[in-house]
Motif scaffolding. Structure first.
Motif, PDB file in Angstrom:
ATOM      1  N   MET A 189       0.798  -1.223   0.000  1.00  9.82           N
ATOM      2  CA  MET A 189       0.000   0.000   0.000  1.00  9.82           C
ATOM      3  C   MET A 189       0.832   1.275   0.000  1.00  9.82           C
ATOM      4  SD  MET A 189      -2.744  -1.413   2.819  1.00  9.82           S
ATOM      5  CE  MET A 189      -4.138  -0.327   2.595  1.00  9.82           C
ATOM      6  N   ARG A 190       2.123   1.170   0.376  1.00  6.60           N
ATOM      7  CA  ARG A 190       2.949   2.366   0.475  1.00  6.60           C
ATOM      8  C   ARG A 190       4.209   2.313  -0.381  1.00  6.60           C
ATOM      9  NH1 ARG A 190       1.704   7.048   1.493  1.00  6.60           N
ATOM     10  NH2 ARG A 190       3.818   7.458   2.211  1.00  6.60           N
ATOM     11  N   LEU A 191       4.757   1.129  -0.603  1.00  5.66           N
ATOM     12  CA  LEU A 191       6.042   1.023  -1.290  1.00  5.66           C
ATOM     13  C   LEU A 191       5.932   0.447  -2.693  1.00  5.66           C
ATOM     14  CD1 LEU A 191       8.254  -0.197   1.712  1.00  5.66           C
ATOM     15  CD2 LEU A 191       7.996   2.134   0.820  1.00  5.66           C
ATOM     16  N   GLY A 192       4.725   0.145  -3.127  1.00  3.90           N
ATOM     17  CA  GLY A 192       4.540  -0.332  -4.489  1.00  3.90           C
ATOM     18  C   GLY A 192       4.975  -1.761  -4.736  1.00  3.90           C
ATOM     19  N   THR A 193       5.098  -2.566  -3.692  1.00  4.25           N
ATOM     20  CA  THR A 193       5.466  -3.970  -3.852  1.00  4.25           C
ATOM     21  C   THR A 193       4.281  -4.756  -4.396  1.00  4.25           C
ATOM     22  OG1 THR A 193       6.968  -3.806  -1.965  1.00  4.25           O
ATOM     23  CG2 THR A 193       6.330  -6.026  -2.650  1.00  4.25           C
ATOM     24  N   PRO A 194       4.449  -5.558  -5.442  1.00  2.41           N
ATOM     25  CA  PRO A 194       3.340  -6.373  -5.942  1.00  2.41           C
ATOM     26  C   PRO A 194       2.819  -7.295  -4.841  1.00  2.41           C
ATOM     27  CG  PRO A 194       5.160  -6.352  -7.501  1.00  2.41           C
ATOM     28  CD  PRO A 194       5.677  -5.713  -6.248  1.00  2.41           C
ATOM     29  N   PRO A 195       1.519  -7.486  -4.741  1.00  2.00           N
ATOM     30  CA  PRO A 195       0.967  -8.335  -3.681  1.00  2.00           C
ATOM     31  C   PRO A 195       1.573  -9.728  -3.624  1.00  2.00           C
ATOM     32  CG  PRO A 195      -0.784  -7.076  -4.714  1.00  2.00           C
ATOM     33  CD  PRO A 195       0.453  -6.818  -5.523  1.00  2.00           C
ATOM     34  N   HIS A 196       1.852 -10.337  -4.802  1.00  2.00           N
ATOM     35  CA  HIS A 196       2.407 -11.693  -4.762  1.00  2.00           C
ATOM     36  C   HIS A 196       3.799 -11.696  -4.127  1.00  2.00           C
ATOM     37  CE1 HIS A 196       4.290 -10.236  -8.553  1.00  2.00           C
ATOM     38  NE2 HIS A 196       5.267 -11.068  -8.224  1.00  2.00           N
ATOM     39  N   ALA A 197       4.554 -10.619  -4.325  1.00  2.00           N
ATOM     40  CA  ALA A 197       5.885 -10.537  -3.719  1.00  2.00           C
ATOM     41  C   ALA A 197       5.781 -10.303  -2.215  1.00  2.00           C
ATOM     42  CB  ALA A 197       6.690  -9.411  -4.376  1.00  2.00           C
ATOM     43  N   ALA A 198       4.796  -9.513  -1.789  1.00  2.00           N
ATOM     44  CA  ALA A 198       4.590  -9.303  -0.357  1.00  2.00           C
ATOM     45  C   ALA A 198       4.218 -10.611   0.331  1.00  2.00           C
ATOM     46  CB  ALA A 198       3.502  -8.255  -0.140  1.00  2.00           C
ATOM     47  N   ILE A 199       3.405 -11.422  -0.338  1.00  2.00           N
ATOM     48  CA  ILE A 199       3.024 -12.725   0.216  1.00  2.00           C
ATOM     49  C   ILE A 199       4.227 -13.662   0.274  1.00  2.00           C
ATOM     50  CG2 ILE A 199       1.688 -14.820  -0.261  1.00  2.00           C
ATOM     51  CD1 ILE A 199      -0.533 -13.002  -1.346  1.00  2.00           C
ATOM     52  N   ALA A 200       4.979 -13.726  -0.823  1.00  2.00           N
ATOM     53  CA  ALA A 200       6.101 -14.667  -0.905  1.00  2.00           C
ATOM     54  C   ALA A 200       7.178 -14.381   0.128  1.00  2.00           C
ATOM     55  CB  ALA A 200       6.701 -14.625  -2.315  1.00  2.00           C
ATOM     56  N   THR A 201       7.360 -13.100   0.473  1.00  2.00           N
ATOM     57  CA  THR A 201       8.408 -12.740   1.435  1.00  2.00           C
ATOM     58  C   THR A 201       7.860 -12.534   2.837  1.00  2.00           C
ATOM     59  OG1 THR A 201       8.143 -10.412   0.807  1.00  2.00           O
ATOM     60  CG2 THR A 201       9.878 -11.676  -0.312  1.00  2.00           C
ATOM     61  N   GLY A 202       6.529 -12.522   2.978  1.00  2.00           N
ATOM     62  CA  GLY A 202       5.937 -12.300   4.291  1.00  2.00           C
ATOM     63  C   GLY A 202       5.547 -13.571   5.003  1.00  2.00           C
ATOM     64  N   LEU A 203       4.907 -14.491   4.315  1.00  2.00           N
ATOM     65  CA  LEU A 203       4.430 -15.711   4.969  1.00  2.00           C
ATOM     66  C   LEU A 203       5.549 -16.545   5.580  1.00  2.00           C
ATOM     67  CD1 LEU A 203       1.547 -16.902   2.612  1.00  2.00           C
ATOM     68  CD2 LEU A 203       1.447 -15.450   4.656  1.00  2.00           C
ATOM     69  N   PRO A 204       6.765 -16.622   4.975  1.00  2.00           N
ATOM     70  CA  PRO A 204       7.824 -17.394   5.624  1.00  2.00           C
ATOM     71  C   PRO A 204       8.217 -16.856   6.996  1.00  2.00           C
ATOM     72  CG  PRO A 204       8.353 -17.059   3.307  1.00  2.00           C
ATOM     73  CD  PRO A 204       7.163 -16.200   3.599  1.00  2.00           C
ATOM     74  N   LEU A 205       7.889 -15.599   7.297  1.00  2.00           N
ATOM     75  CA  LEU A 205       8.177 -15.058   8.632  1.00  2.00           C
ATOM     76  C   LEU A 205       7.314 -15.711   9.693  1.00  2.00           C
ATOM     77  CD1 LEU A 205       8.322 -11.258   7.715  1.00  2.00           C
ATOM     78  CD2 LEU A 205      10.264 -12.787   8.122  1.00  2.00           C
ATOM     79  N   LEU A 206       6.257 -16.403   9.260  1.00  5.18           N
ATOM     80  CA  LEU A 206       5.346 -17.067  10.195  1.00  5.18           C
ATOM     81  C   LEU A 206       5.523 -18.578  10.162  1.00  5.18           C
ATOM     82  CD1 LEU A 206       2.113 -14.976   9.535  1.00  5.18           C
ATOM     83  CD2 LEU A 206       3.501 -14.980  11.621  1.00  5.18           C
ATOM     84  N   ALA A 207       6.720 -19.035   9.851  1.00  5.64           N
ATOM     85  CA  ALA A 207       6.982 -20.476   9.831  1.00  5.64           C
ATOM     86  C   ALA A 207       6.565 -21.089  11.168  1.00  5.64           C
ATOM     87  CB  ALA A 207       8.464 -20.730   9.577  1.00  5.64           C
ATOM     88  N   GLY A 208       5.738 -22.104  11.113  1.00  4.36           N
ATOM     89  CA  GLY A 208       5.225 -22.729  12.324  1.00  4.36           C
ATOM     90  C   GLY A 208       4.063 -21.984  12.930  1.00  4.36           C
ATOM     91  N   GLY A 209       3.609 -20.906  12.273  1.00  2.94           N
ATOM     92  CA  GLY A 209       2.514 -20.091  12.799  1.00  2.94           C
ATOM     93  C   GLY A 209       1.342 -20.062  11.839  1.00  2.94           C
ATOM     94  N   PRO A 210       0.420 -19.136  12.067  1.00  8.97           N
ATOM     95  CA  PRO A 210      -0.839 -19.105  11.288  1.00  8.97           C
ATOM     96  C   PRO A 210      -0.673 -18.441   9.922  1.00  8.97           C
ATOM     97  CG  PRO A 210      -0.846 -17.373  12.928  1.00  8.97           C
ATOM     98  CD  PRO A 210       0.431 -18.147  13.150  1.00  8.97           C
ATOM     99  N   ARG A 211       0.078 -19.102   9.034  1.00  8.53           N
ATOM    100  CA  ARG A 211       0.298 -18.524   7.709  1.00  8.53           C
ATOM    101  C   ARG A 211      -1.002 -18.457   6.903  1.00  8.53           C
ATOM    102  NH1 ARG A 211       5.449 -21.800   5.519  1.00  8.53           N
ATOM    103  NH2 ARG A 211       4.509 -23.411   6.818  1.00  8.53           N
ATOM    104  N   ARG A 212      -1.875 -19.465   7.095  1.00  6.20           N
ATOM    105  CA  ARG A 212      -3.135 -19.465   6.343  1.00  6.20           C
ATOM    106  C   ARG A 212      -3.975 -18.259   6.722  1.00  6.20           C
ATOM    107  NH1 ARG A 212      -6.630 -24.855   6.251  1.00  6.20           N
ATOM    108  NH2 ARG A 212      -4.701 -25.508   5.168  1.00  6.20           N
ATOM    109  N   LEU A 213      -4.000 -17.912   8.010  1.00  5.88           N
ATOM    110  CA  LEU A 213      -4.746 -16.746   8.474  1.00  5.88           C
ATOM    111  C   LEU A 213      -4.190 -15.471   7.825  1.00  5.88           C
ATOM    112  CD1 LEU A 213      -6.664 -15.163  10.379  1.00  5.88           C
ATOM    113  CD2 LEU A 213      -4.827 -15.234  12.089  1.00  5.88           C
ATOM    114  N   ALA A 214      -2.882 -15.317   7.880  1.00  5.44           N
ATOM    115  CA  ALA A 214      -2.257 -14.115   7.317  1.00  5.44           C
ATOM    116  C   ALA A 214      -2.510 -14.018   5.815  1.00  5.44           C
ATOM    117  CB  ALA A 214      -0.762 -14.119   7.612  1.00  5.44           C
ATOM    118  N   HIS A 215      -2.381 -15.143   5.135  1.00  2.00           N
ATOM    119  CA  HIS A 215      -2.612 -15.164   3.692  1.00  2.00           C
ATOM    120  C   HIS A 215      -4.055 -14.764   3.385  1.00  2.00           C
ATOM    121  CE1 HIS A 215      -1.860 -17.478  -0.337  1.00  2.00           C
ATOM    122  NE2 HIS A 215      -2.221 -16.228  -0.518  1.00  2.00           N
TER     123      HIS A 215
END
Length: 412
Positions: free
Chosen positions: A91-117
């Protein structure tokens, strides 16, 4: 998933946010440790930009997240912070949504990635947006009063780059050379993102980086060739350079040996001269009195919230009270070092009245009101003859930091 491209940058951003919001560290402090494993300059800049945007828009990002979840996530929940990182990029830096997902969900390894997605995807499908200006935390808005809304508007974009010139007579020349604009003689403003070391004039010391508001206190002492001035709490040296450039015989004092090394480097680069002293101002005694004293006192630095949005979340009444006590002690000592007829300028890069107006009610000196003729267009003195700037001022020219400045003199 540790080899996902861009993941180390996002992990560093998450660590910075945790250090600021949970441990109360400054963003500068947090970035040193968090970015240690990020080697690329652009990647380091991206990590800092992500963390800064989350802090700048945190109230609004939290509201967007809460609008897409059935049950509110705890304020300190890791999924909330990872979602904020993903949303700030999209919303602020112009990152494509798929790239935000690909680099964000691994931060929740072992956590609620499905919820975040799911939450992130829902918000993207809805076309969720942020307001035009960030919403300030409630306690901050209450402290800043009637100017809070204008200040928030000034936080919407990071600040431009301000330069102070060694020779104000060459202002038009340097503005043309650098492709910038000037708000006052001796000042040039450039677009943000400029690589300072690559600019013409850097190696020859023709200018130094200094927010425009930060340059005002030294200007208000005026030129005094050969007379003695004390720059108290001087590092990294912008105000020392200003005073030396207009002829003052400057003693620059600061408690930080490391920061004073930067001051000496700046003096060497610009070819200006000053006496640098590493000492505690609460214990140091000068060999003789000064014709002028500039006390740019340690403070909460809430006026720098455009470039340091962590202050919106770290600073509260306790920190303000602690700084106000230190400022009072420094001011009480400084007034005793001023010659009869001498001027003292007190300044803080804070938006807190307790550190500004409330700190100069009884200095033992006589007021020396600041006039409109001494200030740039768009900034005027207060009814008390002080100067109060904030990020909501000069909106069409790029804004400026928040400062409080007061001037006094000792009668003969």
């Amino acid at each position: 998933m540790t080899d996902v491209p861009g993941l180390p940058v996002r992990r560093a951003a998450l660590r910075m946010l945790d250090a600021v919001l949970r441990r109360g560290e400054t963003l500068d402090q947090a970035s040193h440790a968090a970015l240690r494993q990020v080697r690329s300059g652009p990647d380091r800049a991206l990590g800092l930009a992500i963390a800064s945007e989350v802090l700048r828009w945190k109230v609004d990002l939290d509201a967007v997240i809460d609008g897409a979840t059935r049950q509110s996530l705890p304020a300190d929940a890791k999924p909330r912070m990872v979602l904020a990182i993903m949303l700030a990029q999209a919303m602020r830096l112009g990152t494509p949504p798929h790239a935000a997902i690909a680099t964000g969900l691994p931060l929740l390894a072992g956590g609620p990635r499905r919820l975040a997605h799911g939450v992130f995807s829902t918000l993207m499908k809805r076309g969720a947006t942020l307001p035009e200006a960030p919403t300030l935390p409630r306690a901050v808005a209450d402290r800043w009063g009637e100017r809070a809304s204008a200040i928030a508007t000034g936080l919407a974009e990071p600040p431009p780059l301000d330069l102070t010139l060694r020779d104000p007579d060459r202002t038009a020349e340097w503005a043309t050379k650098l492709g910038g604009a000037s708000l006052m003689p001796g000042h040039v403003r450039l677009a943000r993102g400029t690589a300072v070391e690559n600019l013409e004039g850097f190696d020859e010391g023709a200018w130094w980086v200094q927010d425009f508001a930060a340059s005002l206190p030294a200007r208000l002492l005026g030129p005094r060739a050969g007379r003695r001035a004390l720059d108290l709490c001087a590092a990294p040296g912008g105000k020392t350079l200003q005073l030396a450039a207009v002829g003052w015989n400057v003693t620059a004092l600061d408690i930080s040996k490391r920061r004073m090394e930067r001051l000496r480097e700046n003096l060497a680069r610009t070819g200006l001269e000053a006496t640098a002293v590493v000492a505690d101002a609460l214990a140091w005694e000068p060999p003789e009195l000064f014709d002028a004293i500039l006390l740019d006192a340690p403070c909460t630095a809430t006026g720098t919230c455009r470039r340091h949005p962590d202050v919106l979340h770290r600073i509260g009444l306790r920190q303000i009270g602690e700084m106000a006590e230190l400022q009072a002690a420094l001011l009480a000592r400084a007034v005793t070092w001023l010659r009869p007829g001498g001027r003292l300028v007190y300044a803080v890069c804070s938006l807190e009245p307790d550190e500004g107006e409330g700190r100069v009610q009884d200095t033992g000196l006589s007021p020396d009101p600041i006039s409109a003729e001494e200030l740039p267009h768009g900034i005027g003195p207060t009814a008390s003859g002080h100067v109060r700037t904030d990020p909501g001022m000069l909106p069409g020219a790029g804004g400026l930091d928040g400062f409080f400045v007061a001037r006094f003199f000792r009668p003969n």
